[in-house]
Motif scaffolding. Structure first.
Motif, PDB file in Angstrom:
ATOM      1  N   LEU A   1       0.851  -1.188   0.000  1.00  0.00           N
ATOM      2  CA  LEU A   1       0.000   0.000   0.000  1.00  0.00           C
ATOM      3  C   LEU A   1       0.884   1.234   0.000  1.00  0.00           C
ATOM      4  CD1 LEU A   1      -2.704   1.579   0.344  1.00  0.00           C
ATOM      5  CD2 LEU A   1      -2.351   1.377   2.827  1.00  0.00           C
ATOM      6  N   CYS A   2       0.674   2.105  -0.981  1.00  0.00           N
ATOM      7  CA  CYS A   2       1.315   3.416  -1.003  1.00  0.00           C
ATOM      8  C   CYS A   2       0.233   4.457  -0.728  1.00  0.00           C
ATOM      9  CB  CYS A   2       1.966   3.680  -2.348  1.00  0.00           C
ATOM     10  SG  CYS A   2       3.359   2.597  -2.727  1.00  0.00           S
ATOM     11  N   ALA A   3       0.410   5.225   0.330  1.00  0.00           N
ATOM     12  CA  ALA A   3      -0.606   6.208   0.731  1.00  0.00           C
ATOM     13  C   ALA A   3       0.080   7.523   1.080  1.00  0.00           C
ATOM     14  CB  ALA A   3      -1.406   5.698   1.927  1.00  0.00           C
ATOM     15  N   GLU A   4      -0.296   8.581   0.390  1.00  0.00           N
ATOM     16  CA  GLU A   4       0.330   9.884   0.623  1.00  0.00           C
ATOM     17  C   GLU A   4      -0.717  10.992   0.702  1.00  0.00           C
ATOM     18  OE1 GLU A   4       3.280   9.739   1.423  1.00  0.00           O
ATOM     19  OE2 GLU A   4       4.456   8.389   0.155  1.00  0.00           O
ATOM     20  N   LEU A   5      -0.556  11.863   1.694  1.00  0.00           N
ATOM     21  CA  LEU A   5      -1.427  13.020   1.865  1.00  0.00           C
ATOM     22  C   LEU A   5      -0.567  14.278   1.837  1.00  0.00           C
ATOM     23  CD1 LEU A   5      -3.831  11.778   4.712  1.00  0.00           C
ATOM     24  CD2 LEU A   5      -4.065  11.537   2.237  1.00  0.00           C
ATOM     25  N   THR A   6      -0.151  14.656   0.652  1.00  0.00           N
ATOM     26  CA  THR A   6       0.700  15.838   0.526  1.00  0.00           C
ATOM     27  C   THR A   6      -0.050  17.119   0.878  1.00  0.00           C
ATOM     28  OG1 THR A   6       0.167  16.166  -1.812  1.00  0.00           O
ATOM     29  CG2 THR A   6       2.004  14.691  -1.299  1.00  0.00           C
ATOM     30  N   SER A   7      -1.381  17.091   0.809  1.00  0.00           N
ATOM     31  CA  SER A   7      -2.172  18.289   1.095  1.00  0.00           C
ATOM     32  C   SER A   7      -2.009  18.762   2.530  1.00  0.00           C
ATOM     33  CB  SER A   7      -3.655  18.033   0.807  1.00  0.00           C
ATOM     34  OG  SER A   7      -4.175  17.013   1.650  1.00  0.00           O
ATOM     35  N   LEU A   8      -1.520  17.896   3.408  1.00  0.00           N
ATOM     36  CA  LEU A   8      -1.306  18.273   4.803  1.00  0.00           C
ATOM     37  C   LEU A   8      -0.078  19.150   4.991  1.00  0.00           C
ATOM     38  CD1 LEU A   8      -2.115  14.961   6.699  1.00  0.00           C
ATOM     39  CD2 LEU A   8      -3.293  17.149   6.956  1.00  0.00           C
ATOM     40  N   HIS A   9       0.717  19.337   3.938  1.00  0.00           N
ATOM     41  CA  HIS A   9       2.006  19.991   4.134  1.00  0.00           C
ATOM     42  C   HIS A   9       2.157  21.297   3.360  1.00  0.00           C
ATOM     43  CE1 HIS A   9       3.285  16.709   6.592  1.00  0.00           C
ATOM     44  NE2 HIS A   9       2.847  15.862   5.671  1.00  0.00           N
ATOM     45  N   ILE A  10       1.033  21.974   3.107  1.00  0.00           N
ATOM     46  CA  ILE A  10       1.112  23.324   2.573  1.00  0.00           C
ATOM     47  C   ILE A  10       1.866  24.187   3.578  1.00  0.00           C
ATOM     48  CG2 ILE A  10      -0.215  25.367   1.926  1.00  0.00           C
ATOM     49  CD1 ILE A  10      -2.396  23.515   0.916  1.00  0.00           C
ATOM     50  N   GLN A  11       2.866  24.912   3.091  1.00  0.00           N
ATOM     51  CA  GLN A  11       3.720  25.703   3.964  1.00  0.00           C
ATOM     52  C   GLN A  11       3.120  27.083   4.229  1.00  0.00           C
ATOM     53  OE1 GLN A  11       6.991  24.472   5.368  1.00  0.00           O
ATOM     54  NE2 GLN A  11       5.418  22.909   5.012  1.00  0.00           N
ATOM     55  N   PRO A  12       3.532  27.720   5.326  1.00  0.00           N
ATOM     56  CA  PRO A  12       3.027  29.069   5.628  1.00  0.00           C
ATOM     57  C   PRO A  12       3.293  30.031   4.489  1.00  0.00           C
ATOM     58  CG  PRO A  12       4.219  28.163   7.512  1.00  0.00           C
ATOM     59  CD  PRO A  12       4.450  27.225   6.367  1.00  0.00           C
TER      60      PRO A  12
END
Length: 349
Positions: A164-175
Motif C-alpha cells: 500500500l502506497c498512501a500519501e497526503l501531501t495536502s497536509l504539508h502546505i507551507q506558511p
C-alpha cells in the motif's frame, strides 16, 4: 519456482478540484508580492488540470498548523483511503485479507504508532502472523522498492504479499511568505493525494515482476529533500534534478532490458513517475521514446498531479486497463538520493 505477479491493483482518492479553482480560490492569495506572478506561471505550466486533496485548501487552510496537528489529521484521513484501496486490490486479486503473508506500507507524508500497517491489518482482518513492513521517507520512488520487497517475499515464501502506497501531501502546505521560494511554489503546484494498493502473488494472471533495479547518485543528495519542520514537512526540489536524470536514466534502462534480452522497441508500456513536465520531457528525450510513449504518464499528471509514491502505480493501472492492455512495461520512478528505480513487467494470462 513461481514468478511473482501483480494480481490486483486498487486505488482510492479523495475529492478533486481543478488547478484553476485551487489557484483562484486559495493560492492566488497564499502567494503575495512578486511571488504571485511567478507562482501563477508555474501553476499554469505544471501539466496539471485536476488534483485530489484529503484536506482541501479551498475548504480548510492548514498552512499555519503545527506538525503535531497535521500528523493527527494524517491518521484520520489516511486510514479510510488505505482501507478502500486495499479492499479493491484484494477483490481484484480474488483474495481475502487473511491470505496475505506480508503487508508493506509506503508513506512519507505522515507518521504515527501504531501506524497504518497495524491499524489496517486489524480493521481488515489480517492474520495475527502476517508480517509487516513500513517504508518511510523514500518519497516518490517508494513503490518500486516496495514491489521489490513484496516480490522477494512471494518468491521465498510462496505466499501473497500486499503493498500500500498512501500519501497526503495536502497536509504539508507551507506558511505563506512574500519571499520568492520557487521550490515551494513548484511543490504546491504539483502535489496531490492518493492511496494505491497492489497484491503480489506466486504465479497466476497479471503482471509478472521480472526485475527491480536502481541507481543512486549520492553526489546530488541535496537536490531533493523532505525536511520535518515545526510547520509540517518541507520540500526541497532543485531545478538541477532533470540534469541528473539525464545522466543516469538511459544506462539504467538499457542495462535492465539487456539482462532480459529485450529492446526498448519491445516495450509497449512506460509507467514513468511524472515529477513534473520537465522530468517527463527528459525521460522521453533520453530514451528516444515516440510521442505517445509517455501518454499514460502525462495523462496521470494531468488528472491527478504528482501523488508521490502511489503515482507510478496509478500509471500502471491505467496501462493495464487500456485497450489493448500493455504487454511489457517498464516502470521508472525518481526521488531523494538522487535515486532512480526501474522495474520490468510482463503480462501473463
Amino acid at each position: 519456482m513461481s514468478v511473482p505477479v501483480i494480481a490486483g491493483l486498487g486505488a482510492a482518492q479523495p475529492p478533486s478540484a481543478s488547478q484553476d479553482e485551487l489557484w483562484e480560490g486559495f493560492f492566488s492569495r497564499h502567494f503575495s508580492g512578486t511571488t504571485r506572478s511567478l507562482a501563477q506561471r508555474i501553476f499554469a505550466n505544471s501539466g496539471v488540470t485536476r488534483r485530489q486533496a484529503a484536506v482541501n485548501p479551498l475548504l480548510e487552510d492548514v498552512s499555519d498548523w503545527p506538525t503535531e496537528r497535521r500528523m493527527r489529521r494524517y491518521q484520520v484521513e489516511a486510514l479510510p483511503l488505505g482501507k478502500e484501496a486495499v479492499g479493491r486490490a484484494l477483490t481484484a486479486a480474488g483474495l481475502g485479507a487473511g491470505d496475505i503473508g506480508l503487508f508493506i506500507v509506503c508513506s512519507c507524508t505522515g507518521y504515527a504508532t501504531p501506524g497504518l500497517d497495524i491499524l489496517l491489518a486489524r480493521d481488515l482482518g489480517m492474520a495475527a502472523d502476517t508480517q509487516r513492513m513500513f517504508v518511510g521517507h523514500m518519497g516518490c520512488y517508494a513503490a518500486l522498492p516496495g514491489l521489490g520487497a513484496a516480490s522477494d517475499f512471494v518468491t521465498a515464501r510462496g505466499r501473497p504479499a500486499l503493498l500500500l502506497c498512501a500519501e497526503l501531501t495536502s497536509l504539508h502546505i507551507q506558511p505563506s511568505s512574500a519571499r520568492v521560494d520557487t521550490q515551494q511554489i513548484v511543490s504546491h503546484a504539483l502535489f496531490s493525494d492518493a492511496a494505491v494498493a497492489a497484491v503480489v502473488t506466486p504465479g497466476g494472471p497479471g503482471y509478472a515482476m521480472r526485475e527491480v533495479t536502481s541507481v543512486t547518485d549520492t553526489s546530488t543528495a541535496d537536490h531533493m529533500t523532505w525536511d520535518v519542520t515545526d510547520a509540517g514537512f518541507r520540500m526541497g526540489l532543485s531545478p538541477k534534478v532533470p540534469q541528473v536524470l539525464s545522466r543516469h536514466v538511459r544506462g539504467l534502462v538499457d542495462d535492465l532490458l539487456a539482462r532480459h534480452g529485450v529492446t526498448s522497441s519491445e516495450v509497449d508500456g512506460w509507467a514513468v513517475h511524472p515529477g513534473g513536465p520537465r522530468i517527463l520531457n527528459v525521460v522521453e528525450r533520453e530514451l528516444a521514446l515516440p510521442p505517445e510513449g509517455l501518454a499514460a504518464s502525462r495523462a496521470t499528471l494531468d488528472e491527478h498531479g504528482n501523488c508521490s509514491s502511489p503515482t507510478v502505480l496509478l500509471i500502471l493501472d491505467r496501462l493495464g486497463r487500456a485497450t489493448p492492455a500493455a504487454r511489457r512495461i517498464v516502470m521508472l520512478a525518481f526521488g531523494p538520493g538522487l535515486t532512480l528505480y526501474a522495474a520490468l513487467l510482463d503480462r501473463q494470462e
